[in-house]
Write an enzyme that holds these catalytic residues in place. Structure first.
Site, PDB file in Angstrom:
ATOM      1  N   ARG A 178       0.831  -1.204   0.000  1.00  0.00           N
ATOM      2  CA  ARG A 178       0.000   0.000   0.000  1.00  0.00           C
ATOM      3  C   ARG A 178       0.870   1.261   0.000  1.00  0.00           C
ATOM      4  O   ARG A 178       0.573   2.241   0.676  1.00  0.00           O
ATOM      5  CB  ARG A 178      -0.955   0.009   1.200  1.00  0.00           C
ATOM      6  CG  ARG A 178      -1.865  -1.187   1.303  1.00  0.00           C
ATOM      7  CD  ARG A 178      -2.829  -1.298   0.120  1.00  0.00           C
ATOM      8  NE  ARG A 178      -3.627  -2.507   0.245  1.00  0.00           N
ATOM      9  CZ  ARG A 178      -3.272  -3.693  -0.249  1.00  0.00           C
ATOM     10  NH1 ARG A 178      -2.138  -3.815  -0.910  1.00  0.00           N
ATOM     11  NH2 ARG A 178      -4.034  -4.740  -0.095  1.00  0.00           N
ATOM     12  N   SER A 253     -11.257  -0.339   2.962  1.00  0.00           N
ATOM     13  CA  SER A 253     -10.443  -0.704   4.129  1.00  0.00           C
ATOM     14  C   SER A 253      -9.724   0.531   4.660  1.00  0.00           C
ATOM     15  O   SER A 253      -8.952   1.157   3.934  1.00  0.00           O
ATOM     16  CB  SER A 253      -9.417  -1.775   3.744  1.00  0.00           C
ATOM     17  OG  SER A 253     -10.066  -2.960   3.343  1.00  0.00           O
ATOM     18  N   GLU A 349      -5.008   3.642   5.799  1.00  0.00           N
ATOM     19  CA  GLU A 349      -4.738   3.596   4.356  1.00  0.00           C
ATOM     20  C   GLU A 349      -5.045   4.908   3.661  1.00  0.00           C
ATOM     21  O   GLU A 349      -4.269   5.363   2.820  1.00  0.00           O
ATOM     22  CB  GLU A 349      -5.554   2.464   3.687  1.00  0.00           C
ATOM     23  CG  GLU A 349      -4.984   1.088   3.893  1.00  0.00           C
ATOM     24  CD  GLU A 349      -5.566   0.080   2.922  1.00  0.00           C
ATOM     25  OE1 GLU A 349      -6.037   0.506   1.852  1.00  0.00           O
ATOM     26  OE2 GLU A 349      -5.571  -1.109   3.230  1.00  0.00           O
TER      27      GLU A 349
END
Length: 353
Positions: A178, A253, A349
């Site tokens: 990520r 998420s 995130e």
């Protein structure tokens, strides 16, 4: 298809600049925030014109695609560049792979659908991830055992300060979990305009995740599933577990799955036998952030209109009228409880502005 039309005069292809522009429809949390100025970019010539526009040269700039990975905590006092570049094509083919490209404003899920329709598998595990193609390398999106970076070949981007065009190889993008160059040293420096992928012809299914195995079995397609079967299973699982941002504001998420050292994992596993984990190639262990949050009792709980989704503890939602500050307050409370119980730090995130 993906090349800018060099014959057009940049000054006659200028985008429309809109003052005091509502961003509610341009990000998936649905907060009522506004931009001082905004413009929609449908051609690269418009992007170059926007970057050269003298009245806005001193303003901060924000590149916005689908808005599925951002948390606004206040209005943006600057220029928002909404990237709506379109186009996709097969660039080349050799004995080993297909090379396909898409403009940055293409919807990611629709791009995945298109590759399968062209009989070019590989991206099916990443179906239904919200956002645009241009945002995918920034976050190095991933799901169900696959990261986008495995198939990234190169990308094109413009430097915001100069308008100069650059081509980045996959290695130059410095992709991680990520993470990428564009979230680190390159943050706020470039706007991605198109992305090229290499899809190998030697395809093998990736269906090792328990949710996918169960869904494939339920559909009677668990024996040698093809790419379409995996695509269908991924879509079914995501629809069953994740809320539609059109109905319930969210950014997917909210936390990364934490990766810890083997020694820390061994000590934690001794205390928490049910700990959900995934061994990594470097010897470390990835933990399931959703499981950690659930064990702390947060699934389905709320702090005012900001809540944790009742079916997926990784997803924070706007039940209506929440602000970005309230979402972040909920995130901090979750981080505190997970750190207290497990000694593990959760990292968000989304980009928080």
């Amino acid at each position: 298809m993906l090349q800018p039309d060099a014959s057009r005069d940049v000054f006659h292809d200028a985008p429309a600049f809109l003052a005091d522009y509502s961003l509610r429809a341009h990000h998936t949390f649905g907060f009522d925030v506004r931009a001082r100025v905004a413009c929609q970019i449908e051609r690269e010539t418009q992007l170059r014109a926007a970057l050269q526009a003298a009245p806005f040269a001193a303003l901060p700039r924000l590149v916005l695609g689908g808005g599925s990975n951002i948390v606004f905590t206040r209005d943006f006092d600057g220029l928002v560049l909404h990237i709506a570049l379109r186009g996709r094509c097969v660039v080349a083919e050799d004995d080993d792979a297909w090379y396909v490209a898409a403009a940055a404003g293409e919807n990611w899920h629709q791009f995945v659908c298109w590759t399968l329709a062209q009989r070019m598998p590989g991206l099916e595990n990443l179906a239904l991830i919200p956002g645009t193609v241009g945002a995918a390398p920034i976050q190095n999106i991933g799901a169900y055992g696959l990261e986008m970076g495995e198939y990234l070949f190169s990308l094109c981007a413009l430097e915001l300060a100069t308008g100069r065009a650059f081509e980045f190889s996959a290695a130059a993008c410095r992709l991680g979990y990520r993470d990428s160059f564009f979230k680190q040293e390159g943050r706020n420096r470039f706007v991605i305009t198109s992305v090229k992928f290499r899809l190998p012809k030697a395809w093998t299914p990736r269906a090792g995740y328990a949710d996918l195995e169960r869904e494939l079995a339920a559909q009677g397609r668990d024996v040698a599933p093809d790419a379409q079967a995996i695509f269908d299973a991924v879509v079914a699982v995501r629809c069953a577990k994740l809320p539609d941002p059109e109905v319930l504001g969210n950014a997917g998420s909210f936390f990364k799955n934490p990766v810890i050292e083997a020694a820390q994992f061994a000590a934690l596993r001794a205390r928490e036998p049910g700990l959900v984990s995934y061994p990594q190639a470097d010897g470390r262990v990835k933990l399931a952030a959703g499981w950690l949050i659930d064990q702390c009792g947060w699934k389905g709980r709320a702090l005012g209109p900001a809540a944790v989704h009742e079916r997926q503890a990784l997803v924070l939602v706007n039940r209506g009228g929440a602000s970005g500050g309230q979402i972040l307050a909920l995130a901090r409370a979750i981080q505190h409880d997970v750190a207290e119980r497990f000694g593990v730090a959760l990292e968000p995130e989304p980009v928080c502005l």
